[in-house]
Design a protein around this motif. Sequence first.
Motif, PDB file in Angstrom:
ATOM      1  N   LEU A   1       0.832  -1.204   0.000  1.00  0.00           N
ATOM      2  CA  LEU A   1       0.000   0.000   0.000  1.00  0.00           C
ATOM      3  C   LEU A   1       0.864   1.252   0.000  1.00  0.00           C
ATOM      4  CD1 LEU A   1      -2.864  -0.903   2.523  1.00  0.00           C
ATOM      5  CD2 LEU A   1      -2.883  -1.051   0.024  1.00  0.00           C
ATOM      6  N   ARG A   2       1.910   1.249   0.807  1.00  0.00           N
ATOM      7  CA  ARG A   2       2.766   2.427   0.861  1.00  0.00           C
ATOM      8  C   ARG A   2       3.569   2.591  -0.422  1.00  0.00           C
ATOM      9  NH1 ARG A   2      -0.873   3.777   4.174  1.00  0.00           N
ATOM     10  NH2 ARG A   2      -0.376   3.803   6.416  1.00  0.00           N
ATOM     11  N   GLU A   3       3.949   1.471  -1.029  1.00  0.00           N
ATOM     12  CA  GLU A   3       4.637   1.553  -2.319  1.00  0.00           C
ATOM     13  C   GLU A   3       3.747   2.226  -3.361  1.00  0.00           C
ATOM     14  OE1 GLU A   3       5.669  -2.401  -3.361  1.00  0.00           O
ATOM     15  OE2 GLU A   3       7.365  -2.537  -1.982  1.00  0.00           O
ATOM     16  N   LEU A   4       2.444   1.961  -3.262  1.00  0.00           N
ATOM     17  CA  LEU A   4       1.469   2.535  -4.187  1.00  0.00           C
ATOM     18  C   LEU A   4       1.050   3.946  -3.774  1.00  0.00           C
ATOM     19  CD1 LEU A   4      -0.793  -0.623  -4.724  1.00  0.00           C
ATOM     20  CD2 LEU A   4       0.833   0.363  -6.348  1.00  0.00           C
ATOM     21  N   LYS A   5       1.666   4.440  -2.701  1.00  0.00           N
ATOM     22  CA  LYS A   5       1.369   5.775  -2.169  1.00  0.00           C
ATOM     23  C   LYS A   5      -0.083   5.892  -1.717  1.00  0.00           C
ATOM     24  CE  LYS A   5       5.088   8.045  -4.700  1.00  0.00           C
ATOM     25  NZ  LYS A   5       5.500   9.183  -5.566  1.00  0.00           N
ATOM     26  N   ILE A   6      -0.573   4.811  -1.153  1.00  0.00           N
ATOM     27  CA  ILE A   6      -1.882   4.827  -0.504  1.00  0.00           C
ATOM     28  C   ILE A   6      -1.617   5.065   0.977  1.00  0.00           C
ATOM     29  CG2 ILE A   6      -3.922   3.447   0.095  1.00  0.00           C
ATOM     30  CD1 ILE A   6      -3.509   1.978  -2.580  1.00  0.00           C
ATOM     31  N   TRP A   7      -1.985   6.254   1.440  1.00  0.00           N
ATOM     32  CA  TRP A   7      -1.608   6.665   2.790  1.00  0.00           C
ATOM     33  C   TRP A   7      -2.746   6.541   3.797  1.00  0.00           C
ATOM     34  CZ3 TRP A   7       3.244   6.397   2.399  1.00  0.00           C
ATOM     35  CH2 TRP A   7       3.937   6.911   1.304  1.00  0.00           C
ATOM     36  N   THR A   8      -3.764   5.759   3.485  1.00  0.00           N
ATOM     37  CA  THR A   8      -4.854   5.542   4.432  1.00  0.00           C
ATOM     38  C   THR A   8      -4.276   5.123   5.786  1.00  0.00           C
ATOM     39  OG1 THR A   8      -6.242   4.748   2.619  1.00  0.00           O
ATOM     40  CG2 THR A   8      -6.989   4.266   4.868  1.00  0.00           C
ATOM     41  N   PRO A   9      -4.702   5.753   6.889  1.00  0.00           N
ATOM     42  CA  PRO A   9      -4.181   5.367   8.203  1.00  0.00           C
ATOM     43  C   PRO A   9      -4.424   3.883   8.485  1.00  0.00           C
ATOM     44  CG  PRO A   9      -5.346   7.453   8.354  1.00  0.00           C
ATOM     45  CD  PRO A   9      -5.610   6.918   6.969  1.00  0.00           C
TER      46      PRO A   9
ATOM     47  N   ALA B   1      -8.728   8.743  12.056  1.00  0.00           N
ATOM     48  CA  ALA B   1      -9.587   9.370  11.054  1.00  0.00           C
ATOM     49  C   ALA B   1      -9.520  10.889  11.151  1.00  0.00           C
ATOM     50  CB  ALA B   1     -11.031   8.898  11.232  1.00  0.00           C
ATOM     51  N   ARG B   2      -9.462  11.412  12.366  1.00  0.00           N
ATOM     52  CA  ARG B   2      -9.356  12.868  12.538  1.00  0.00           C
ATOM     53  C   ARG B   2      -8.032  13.374  11.987  1.00  0.00           C
ATOM     54  NH1 ARG B   2     -11.650  11.792  17.683  1.00  0.00           N
ATOM     55  NH2 ARG B   2      -9.577  11.823  18.648  1.00  0.00           N
ATOM     56  N   ARG B   3      -6.994  12.572  12.174  1.00  0.00           N
ATOM     57  CA  ARG B   3      -5.665  12.962  11.697  1.00  0.00           C
ATOM     58  C   ARG B   3      -5.608  12.961  10.175  1.00  0.00           C
ATOM     59  NH1 ARG B   3      -1.267   8.982  13.665  1.00  0.00           N
ATOM     60  NH2 ARG B   3      -2.352   9.430  15.621  1.00  0.00           N
ATOM     61  N   GLY B   4      -6.384  12.057   9.567  1.00  0.00           N
ATOM     62  CA  GLY B   4      -6.421  11.985   8.116  1.00  0.00           C
ATOM     63  C   GLY B   4      -5.201  11.292   7.543  1.00  0.00           C
ATOM     64  N   ALA B   5      -5.062  11.378   6.236  1.00  0.00           N
ATOM     65  CA  ALA B   5      -3.969  10.681   5.549  1.00  0.00           C
ATOM     66  C   ALA B   5      -3.177  11.633   4.666  1.00  0.00           C
ATOM     67  CB  ALA B   5      -4.538   9.539   4.706  1.00  0.00           C
ATOM     68  N   PRO B   6      -2.422  12.545   5.270  1.00  0.00           N
ATOM     69  CA  PRO B   6      -1.592  13.431   4.452  1.00  0.00           C
ATOM     70  C   PRO B   6      -0.513  12.629   3.751  1.00  0.00           C
ATOM     71  CG  PRO B   6      -0.964  13.587   6.743  1.00  0.00           C
ATOM     72  CD  PRO B   6      -2.211  12.749   6.698  1.00  0.00           C
ATOM     73  N   GLU B   7      -0.116  13.109   2.597  1.00  0.00           N
ATOM     74  CA  GLU B   7       0.936  12.398   1.865  1.00  0.00           C
ATOM     75  C   GLU B   7       2.224  12.400   2.661  1.00  0.00           C
ATOM     76  OE1 GLU B   7       1.886  12.795  -2.110  1.00  0.00           O
ATOM     77  OE2 GLU B   7      -0.164  12.765  -2.842  1.00  0.00           O
ATOM     78  N   ARG B   8       2.902  11.287   2.640  1.00  0.00           N
ATOM     79  CA  ARG B   8       4.150  11.138   3.363  1.00  0.00           C
ATOM     80  C   ARG B   8       5.297  10.997   2.364  1.00  0.00           C
ATOM     81  NH1 ARG B   8       1.918   6.561   7.613  1.00  0.00           N
ATOM     82  NH2 ARG B   8      -0.239   7.209   7.407  1.00  0.00           N
TER      83      ARG B   8
END
Length: 231
Positions: free
Chosen positions: A66-74, A116-123
Amino acid sequence: MRVLVVEDEPTLAESIRRGLVGEGMVVEVAHDGVTGQWYATENPYDAIVLDIMLPGRNGYEVLARLRELKIWTPVLMLTAKDGEYDQTDAFDLGADDYLTKPFHFIVLVARLRALARRGAPERPVTLVVGDIVLDPVLRHVTCRGETVSLTAKQYALLSYLMRHPDQVLSKAEILDNVWDPAFDGSENIVEVYVGYLRKKLDTAFGRTSIETVRGMGYRLRSRATPGSSLT
């Protein structure tokens, strides 16, 4: 709030699903890593509950992909108290939180809402502090272009320091973020592991980047100075 639960134990998965639905969440469940990864890549979620020990593809492999695909869902990972994997591996690969089984449902709900409140900003794909480069996907560290071999715990500590460059971090803060919450040993373990990092990143390269701020904690400086010191 939409949540994906990837858990291979049917009873536990159903218990989590029913509980989260009762909290007003929309929940989808997958019972193996391959299906869970497909759901996570094809659908948007506010958070993912991901077990480590899964058939088909383990949780670490799913998370890394998921992270390789840049999916940053918490992602909140579920770990076994006496499992073969260290919980720090989850953070190394990009997890946002974890719970050790068995856990209290109310804690799970609170953690998910916080994610969920923090969200998923790009890392960033890599962390760079001065001449130290850490790739969280490949779990690869270099200093001045040379590969540095680290244990899982050393890696987790360096990752935490690199996410807070030039900030003084207390032993208590480091313990809370790098060690298992169940750890009941002395906080001096932090000093021991800082020493390991210094030998590999400072002494080995004739420089000083990890600084002790007496009475306060430790700081990874973004600009290393010539010479190495353990103080």
